[in-house]
Structures are given as C-alpha cells and as structure tokens.
Design a protein around this motif. Structure first.
Motif, PDB file in Angstrom:
ATOM      1  N   TYR B 208       0.842  -1.208   0.000  1.00  0.00           N
ATOM      2  CA  TYR B 208       0.000   0.000   0.000  1.00  0.00           C
ATOM      3  C   TYR B 208       0.870   1.249   0.000  1.00  0.00           C
ATOM      4  O   TYR B 208       0.657   2.171  -0.773  1.00  0.00           O
ATOM      5  N   ARG B 501     -13.155   0.424   8.981  1.00  0.00           N
ATOM      6  CA  ARG B 501     -13.654   0.096   7.651  1.00  0.00           C
ATOM      7  C   ARG B 501     -13.454   1.256   6.678  1.00  0.00           C
ATOM      8  O   ARG B 501     -13.753   1.137   5.503  1.00  0.00           O
ATOM      9  N   SER B 502     -12.985   2.405   7.176  1.00  0.00           N
ATOM     10  CA  SER B 502     -12.863   3.600   6.322  1.00  0.00           C
ATOM     11  C   SER B 502     -11.953   3.338   5.134  1.00  0.00           C
ATOM     12  O   SER B 502     -10.891   2.744   5.285  1.00  0.00           O
ATOM     13  N   SER B 503     -12.374   3.807   3.963  1.00  0.00           N
ATOM     14  CA  SER B 503     -11.533   3.679   2.772  1.00  0.00           C
ATOM     15  C   SER B 503     -10.544   4.841   2.738  1.00  0.00           C
ATOM     16  O   SER B 503     -10.632   5.777   3.530  1.00  0.00           O
ATOM     17  N   LEU B 504      -9.626   4.746   1.783  1.00  0.00           N
ATOM     18  CA  LEU B 504      -8.647   5.816   1.596  1.00  0.00           C
ATOM     19  C   LEU B 504      -9.373   7.141   1.349  1.00  0.00           C
ATOM     20  O   LEU B 504      -8.968   8.193   1.841  1.00  0.00           O
ATOM     21  N   ASP B 506     -12.367   7.992   2.432  1.00  0.00           N
ATOM     22  CA  ASP B 506     -12.895   8.468   3.710  1.00  0.00           C
ATOM     23  C   ASP B 506     -11.834   9.246   4.470  1.00  0.00           C
ATOM     24  O   ASP B 506     -12.104  10.307   5.037  1.00  0.00           O
ATOM     25  N   SER B 514     -15.142   8.050   9.184  1.00  0.00           N
ATOM     26  CA  SER B 514     -13.767   7.868   9.651  1.00  0.00           C
ATOM     27  C   SER B 514     -13.587   8.483  11.034  1.00  0.00           C
ATOM     28  O   SER B 514     -12.896   7.927  11.877  1.00  0.00           O
TER      29      SER B 514
END
Lengths: 290, 651
Positions: B208, B501-504, B506, B514
């Motif tokens: 990542y 669970r937050s995405s990039l 978010d 977030s």
C-alpha cells in the motif's frame, strides 16, 4: 545455426562476468546481509587501474596487483560505508553510503582517466576459432575460464582454510561466531575485500571485450543484481546458472529483437522469479526464528 | 482534533505567503524554480511513505516520476487529452507500475525493493528511448501549458495550480499518516512479527505504502511536463533518484516540512554548485557552524572529541578544498557523494530532526512526538464479540499430527492438541520442549512440516499469520514484541486495526464515518488499558514501560483483536507476586467473557490453579495430558522435570 552458436558463445562469456560480480554480492550478503551498490564501480576501477599498469609491465604481473588494489578498495568501502550502518542497524544507511562511494569513485575516475572509452589490450590472440561448432574469440574463453577459476578459488579457500571456516561460521550465525571468539568485524571487512577483489578481476577480464571507461561499471553491476536474485543470494550454483540464463537471454534478444531491448528480459525474469520463488531459483528458504 | 490558535495563524500566514511569492519575486526564472520545488515536494511527500514510514529504500522514484510525466505527455501529444484527464491518468498509471514492482519485490525481507527498483529505473529509460512510436524517443515531446475554457495558462497562473495541488497533497498525506493506516505503517517497521499477529499484514501495508508513493510520483511527473513544456528520456535518471533520496533524508523523514525543505535544497543545489564563489561562502559558513557547534558540544560535555573529529575535519576540509579548485563542475558528483555520506551519518533525522532536537534541549514542552490521546475508558467498552462468531461444536482448536522440523532437529514431533471451547488450556514442559514452537506454529509464523490445524471449523495450517489473526487467534510473546516507538494506547489501537472500515477516500475527506470509527476505537483502547491497569500510562512510549507492564500491555493489545482464542506465552514472567494475583484474576475474567485461553507458563501454581486441562511437552512430544491434578502426579512428567530414569519404580 551458425548465428545461434555464436550468440551462445558470447552469451556464456558475458553471463560468466555477471556471475562473478553476483558471486561478489553473495560473499558480503552472507556475512553481513549487506551488498555493495557500488560493486560496478569496483569493477570499473579494477579495469582502469589494470589499464594504467599494463603499459608498464607484463599482463600476468598486473593481475595480482589489480586484485590487491581491489581488496584494499573493498576494505575501504566496508569501513567507510558499511560498518557504521551495521552498527546503527540502518538498511537505508548502507545502501545510500555504498551508492555515494560509488558516485565518488566514478567521478574520481572521470577526473583521472577522462570520459572516453579506452581500448584494453588483449593478452591472447584475437583470431576466432571453433570448438564443437561454436565460434569463440580466445578472450571469451579466457573470461569463462578466469571467472570459474576465481569462484572456485574462493570456495576452496572458504572450505579448506581456518580463515575460511571463520567466514562460513560468521555467515551462518554472526552472534554465535562472535561469542566463539571470531572477530566478526574483521570477517565482514574481509568479505568486502574478497568481493571487490573478484569485481576488480572481472573488470580486467571483461575490459578487452567491452572497452574500459568510467561508465562501464554501472550496467554490469545492475545486471549482476538481477543474476543474484534470479539464482538466489545464497546459492553458488545459482549465480552461474543465473548468469548463463541472463547472458544468453540478452545476446539472443539483442540479435532477434533489437539491441535497444537487450536489457529488458533481465528485469522481466527478475520480477517473475521473485513472484514465483522469492529465494531465487536455487536459493534455500531460511526459516526465520522468532 | 481541532487546531490550536497558533497553528491556525501559522497555516493561514503560510498560505498567504505562498500566494504572495510570485508578486514579491516576479522574475520568471524564480517562479519556475518555485514551481519545480512544489513538484519535487509532492514527490518527496510520497517517497516519505516508503523511506520514512515503512523503512524500505526505493531507487526507482525518478522512473515513476518519468512514467507519470510520459503518461501525461503521450496522452497530450498523441491524443490531445486535456489536463484534467492526463493528470489522473498519470497518477493511475504510475500507481499500477508501483504495484507491479512492489508485489514481487516486497515478498522477501532484505534489500530486494532497492535492487528491483534500481533495475526498473534503467529499464524505463531504455523503453522510453526505444518506443519511439509512442514517446518520440530521444527527441522528446514538446507541449504547452494546460488550457482551461480556451484560456492557456501562463507560468504565473500555473504556479497557483501547482501550489494548490501541493497544499492538497500535504493535507491528504497528513490525514493518511495520522489515521489507522499511518499507525500500521509505523507499527510494521517497529515489530513486523507483532504486526502480522495483530492482523496488520506487513506485506500488504508495505505494498500500500509503495503504491500511494508511486501515485504521488505520477502526479508530480505529470505536473512537471506541463511546467517544463518539454520532456526527454534522460531527465529521469538514476542521478535524479539519488537526488530525491538525498533531499528527503536531508530535509527530514517522517515530517511534512522536511520534504519541502529538501525540495528547496536540491533545486537550489545545482545553482550553488555552478557558482564557485557562492560554494566557497557556503562551505566556509558550514565550517564555521561546525566549529561553533563542536565547541559548544565539547564545553557542555554533550559530545566527545571523537564524535566531533570527523564532521569537523569534513567541513573544514570542504572549505579548504573549495578554495583549492578553480572550476567546480568536474567535482560536482564527488561533492554530491560526500554530501550523502555526511547526511547519512551525521544528520540521519535531517535538518528538521536536528532543529527539533535543538528545540527539545531548550524547550522540551514544545516538542511533542505523539498526539496525546485523553479518552477515558470504562468497564463496559472492554469487551466486544469476535469478528468471526464461534460456530464449531466441541473443540475450538484441533491440532493433528503436528511436526516442525528445523534441519535435523524435530522441535515438534507428531503432537496432537485439542483445546475445548471456553477452557483455559495449560501448556507446560521444560525449556526447549517445544512450547514456543507450538505457539509459533499455531499463529502461522512457522509453517508446520506435517500435520494440520483446524480452528473454528477451518483449516488454518497453510494461512499467513495475519490471516490467522483475522480468524480470531491473538497472542502475546515470550520475548516482548511491542511497538516500542508508539505509545501504550497507540499499541492497543494497532490491535484494533481490524475494526476500521474507512476507505482511503474516507480518510482523505475526513468523513463522518472515519471520525466515528477513530472515536470508537480510542474509547475501546482506553477501556482495554484500564482493564489491564495501565490507564495512567496511556501516552507513554511502550519502550519506556517497565518489563512487567509491557507484558500487560501485550495482553491489552491482544484483546483488542476481539479474539476467540488467546495465546499467552509466559505472561507471569517478570511480574511481582501481587501482580501475578491480578494476572490470574484477569485471565479468569477473560475466560468469563467466553474467550478460550492457551497458557504457557513456568509458574506452576498459576498454571495448575486456573487451567482446566494441562498438556505437557518434552523433546517435542506430548507426554501427558489431563486435569492439573492428574498431570502433576504423572510419573513421566515428574521425570521430565526432575530428570530420572535411574530410580524407576517397579510397576
């Protein structure tokens, strides 16, 4: 068929040069888990020092002097660039420091020998001959033989002599070797000296074929990285096979596709091997104890 | 997470200063330099993910920069694509290249990424040169500044585009690094083994980090094409990569200011190295600074003569050298190499790190290395159900015929282990009997030579440590494996990584989701610290805690994983008698909440007191198993512990 056999001949020769340099990487990686990113420059310095000497003396007398020079140069690299970084356990440290020394060596060489590619006298005749249907230049045979001899000599030294045993002990367990009274710092310095010595020797071997100049090391050093990874950083057979694969892949690519693309198969192979068998084709996977 | 007033003033005045610069220095040459600085700063902020945070070395960032530049250039040149398309395309293409490099290279530990990226750099240059049909080869590509609604920007206007994107990059990078992702990056560098066992896969997060870094290099590359209005292959050389690395480490890793400072230095460096007069002055200034600083250090006994000798000799030598030579261009690379050596050894934390340490000596309270997390925990937030509910009937864990071979040594020899759901299962044996090997096999650190492990109805013996942790097996370590540079509460937050669970996206936008997740995790972490009695030490760096407290912190971190099985490897080692009593109470509470426990311990009263079943290992074989009382009176067990065979009693 004639073309193919010629390609094979030159592929094997250039592959053996990669193998010797990669062998040098293995020596230092074994003792200290570090590599000299300026290995190509060690090779270049060997070739240029050899070139300066060969005008004043016999070719065969020049060889041991160049090797001695290489050993000293390797020891300097270890003391200046590697030891402080090992102490502070900084991977970034030794990578950057060996690169920096490589840059300095190259710049110094440019200031001494200039920017041009210089012809290097060949100790053997230039007329090609044929063995088993393969056309070879005598220099290519000398490269192959010299490279094999060099690796064999270092291996014998490691297996037979007490100093070699210290080397092997340090390679298998640095801390335990230290507790047994082996001066591991000295062994690491020594491994760098051996490594640069083989590179300097390789430089003299390859120079009659490639010409000698400040720029000659970078690409060779890089290819040897690929070979070391393809064959495995801890396998002696691996570097020879890896060198042969890469050398032949390059010469055939250069002929059948384009000279411009000849460096591409190396990287593709490198990525493929890492993806499939990260320890290298012949490398042993070491279980890291926790 | 509100900004303090001084910080607000600083940020606003900084932005105003940035906006005013082209008016103060309207000379186009300077405006262009500032644009290049901004572009390099974007790349360096990305490079910091790899070099500063996850501790890998990339020698391919110039090539990734080139990939971004050529993606934008070729799309514009061949298809006439506009700025708003070429820039995102450059980001995406560079990120994909980053992924292709990182996936194989990061599978193994060691300098592989450096070697692979170095090779990549060479190949990219070759390909750009050779693929003339696409890239126009060595001739390069000429193009114009971007146009918007029919208006072509001039360099002054383009400056604002670059600076806006730089500010945006800083904000985004800062948010990512302050989030759970940033914590994962720092944790995996500190203790890779513990990260994996907390379900934070070292491999995945290194990949990542590299991909994010490559994407930013792509952004910088595309901005660079529009700035220069011309690209050719030889710009993106190995030399440029080294310049980037030097800039980052010289400015200061793991800061936002360091990359900007580093960018200013490397953009200005060629100008300095072109002018012998200026170079002499700077060398003299450096030497003077070194003399004063060494004298101060020696006088205050902070530095030894040995420590100051080399830097002093170096700076004075550089100054003398600068007066000896008449033309500097031939020695540029040597000076550059010396500079790298100097920075690597004497400024490892860069100029910003050095300034910070100076400030710390004078005003320690000004320097804060960690965010203070002041959430107060409570008893009801300690426990949470496991992520994978326990569905199996009977034994939670079944190990069948486990063999672990190290060379000629069989550390485990056909061991079966059946751990009943909800029990405390003691595992004892003399030193070297294979207990810790068993732990490492169960958690996937070693792959067993033979045999299989079934956990909660699933075969896990071929899974990675992070997947096994994800299934619900948490552990502590015999030789403590905390994230030493992180605070106690941050250690627990790494354990709670799986709850995010937050995405990039978010994180970049700082969405409500977030913020809510971070708040919940902090509440939970504080509660877990309270449970193990470390609430007062929440903001202390883990490496500064006493040994016994470190062990308790490991338990809190393991519980954060919401495990259904908890492996405790000698938790009582280093604890005082009253502490041990508390530990026993803690283990009983853990079992009370339905968590099955495997306990390795040398304190027999602890094991025998709380275990439902005890298994005994000796020389890698299970020699006894049963209720504590049965095992204690077993003849084989007594022999294993006390030695024997000589006084065998007749049956």
């Amino acid at each position: 068929m004639d073309v193919l056999s010629q390609l094979l001949g030159s592929g094997v020769a250039v592959g053996m040069i990669y193998a010797v340099i990669a062998f040098g990487y293995q020596l230092t990686f074994a003792t200290s888990r570090t590599l000299n990113f300026g290995q190509g420059e060690a090779l270049m310095l060997g070739a240029l020092v050899g070139l300066s000497l060969v005008g004043h003396m016999n070719y065969w007398l020049m060889l041991p002097i160049v090797m001695l020079f290489g050993a000293v140069q390797g020891a300097v690299v270890e003391r200046v660039a590697v030891r402080p970084a090992i102490k502070s356990k900084s991977e970034f440290g030794w990578i950057m420091a060996t690169i920096a020394l490589g840059i300095i060596f190259k710049n110094v060489a440019e200031n001494i020998w200039g920017h041009d590619q210089l012809p290097f006298p060949s100790p053997v005749s230039q007329t090609p001959f044929t063995v088993l249907g393969v056309h070879m230049v005598p220099m290519q045979v000398m490269v192959i033989g010299g490279a094999l001899l060099m690796m064999l000599a270092v291996e014998l030294f490691n297996r037979r002599s007490i100093y070699g045993k210290a080397f092997v002990a340090t390679a298998s367990d640095l801390d335990a070797a230290g507790l047994m009274g082996i001066n591991t710092n000295l062994v690491i310095t020594f491994s760098y000296a051996l490594s640069s010595m083989t590179a300097a020797f390789a430089g003299v071997l390859v120079a009659p074929i490639t010409l000698a100049g400040a720029e000659m090391g970078a690409v060779l050093g890089l290819k040897a990285f690929a070979v070391a990874i393809i064959g495995g950083l801890n396998s002696g057979v691996g570097v020879i096979v890896g060198g042969l694969i890469l050398g032949i892949a390059e010469t055939t690519t250069a002929y059948y596709i384009s000279t411009g693309y000849k460096d591409v198969p190396g990287l593709v192979l490198l990525l493929l091997v890492l993806a499939v068998k990260p320890a290298g084709l012949f490398g042993k996977t070491v279980i890291k104890k926790v | 997470m509100s900004m303090s007033a001084t910080k607000k003033v600083l940020v606003i005045s900084g932005l105003a200063g940035l906006a005013m610069l082209p008016h103060l220095w309207p000379n186009p040459y300077y405006v262009h330099l500032m644009v290049v600085i901004g572009i390099y700063a974007i790349l360096l902020l990305g490079l910091d993910f790899v070099v500063g945070y996850v501790g890998e070395v990339s020698l391919g960032h110039a090539a990734l920069f080139g990939v971004g530049a050529y993606t934008a250039g070729v799309l514009n040149f061949q298809l006439g694509a506009p700025f708003v398309l070429t820039v995102p395309a450059a980001i995406a293409v560079s990120a994909v290249f980053g992924l292709i490099l990182a996936l194989p290279a990061l599978r193994v530990n060691g300098p592989y990424l450096a070697m692979v990226t170095l090779a990549f750099g060479t190949i990219v240059q070759i390909l750009i040169n050779e693929m003339t049909f696409l890239t126009n080869g060595p001739m390069g590509i000429t193009m114009d500044k971007p146009s918007f609604f029919g208006h072509r920007l001039n360099s002054g206007e383009y400056y604002y585009i670059v600076m806006a994107l730089l500010v945006l990059t800083i904000v985004v990078v800062h948010r990512i690094l302050k989030s759970y992702l940033g914590r994962a990056f720092e944790a995996l560098r500190d203790s890779p083994v513990a990260s994996d066992c907390m379900a934070v896969s070292v491999y995945r997060y290194k990949v990542y980090a590299f991909v994010i870094s490559a994407a930013l290099a792509g952004l910088a590359g595309s901005l660079f094409v529009y700035s220069e209005e011309y690209i050719s292959p030889d710009t993106y050389s190995f030399h440029l990569t080294i310049q980037f690395l030097l800039a980052l480490i010289m400015g200061g890793r793991k800061t936002r200011s360091g990359p900007i400072l580093g960018a200013i230095i490397i953009v200005m460096l060629p100008n300095v190295l072109a002018d012998i007069g200026l170079f002499r002055q700077i060398a003299l200034g450096l030497a003077a600074f070194a003399v004063v600083y060494s004298a101060y250090g020696l006088a205050r006994k902070r530095l030894s003569p040995r420590q100051v000798a080399i830097p002093l000799a170096f700076t004075v030598g550089l100054s003398v050298f600068s007066h000896r030579i008449s033309d500097i261009t031939d020695y540029r690379l040597t000076i550059f190499g010396l500079l790298i050596l100097f920075v690597v050894y004497y400024l490892p934390d860069g100029i910003m790190g050095f300034l910070r340490s100076l400030v710390q000596q004078v005003r320690p309270q000004w320097v804060r290395r960690h965010e203070w997390i002041l959430d107060k925990g409570d008893a009801e937030h300690v426990w949470a159900p496991p992520d994978h509910a326990v569905t199996v009937k009977g034994n939670l864990l079944e190990a069948r015929g486990l063999v672990m071979q190290f060379g000629g040594l069989r550390a485990l020899d056909m061991v079966d282990l059946h751990v009943a759901k909800g029990s405390v299962h003691g595992l004892i044996g003399p030193n070297g009997s294979g207990k810790s090997t068993m732990m490492n096999v169960l958690t996937g650190i070693y792959r067993p030579t033979a045999g299989e492990i079934e956990f909660n109805g699933k075969i896990i013996s071929a899974c990675t440590p992070s997947d096994i942790a994800g299934e619900g097996i948490a552990r502590t370590f015999q030789n403590v494996q905390l994230f030493g540079e992180l605070t106690a509460i941050e250690n627990v937050l790494v354990g709670l990584h799986h709850t995010y669970r937050s995405s990039l996206l978010d994180l970049m936008l700082h969405t409500r989701r977030s913020r809510r997740e971070e708040h919940e995790a902090r509440m939970r972490a504080a509660s877990l610290l309270k449970f193990v009695g470390l609430a007062e030490l929440a903001n202390e760096e883990a490496k500064n805690l006493p040994y016994g407290k470190q062990r308790l912190l490991e338990i809190a971190r393991a519980l954060a994983l919401n495990p259904s099985l908890l492996l405790l490897d000698e938790p009582a080692a280093g604890l005082t008698a009253p502490d041990i009593k508390e530990l026993v109470g803690m283990i009983q509470k853990i079992r009370g909440h339905g968590i099955t426990v495997i306990l390795i311990e040398h304190h027999m009263d602890v094991v025998m007191g709380i275990s439902d079943t005890v298994s005994v290992l000796d020389f890698g074989q299970k020699i006894a198993e049963g209720k504590p009382a049965e095992v204690q009176s077993d003849q084989k067990v007594i022999e294993a512990y006390l030695g024997g065979g000589a006084e065998q009693q007749p049956a």
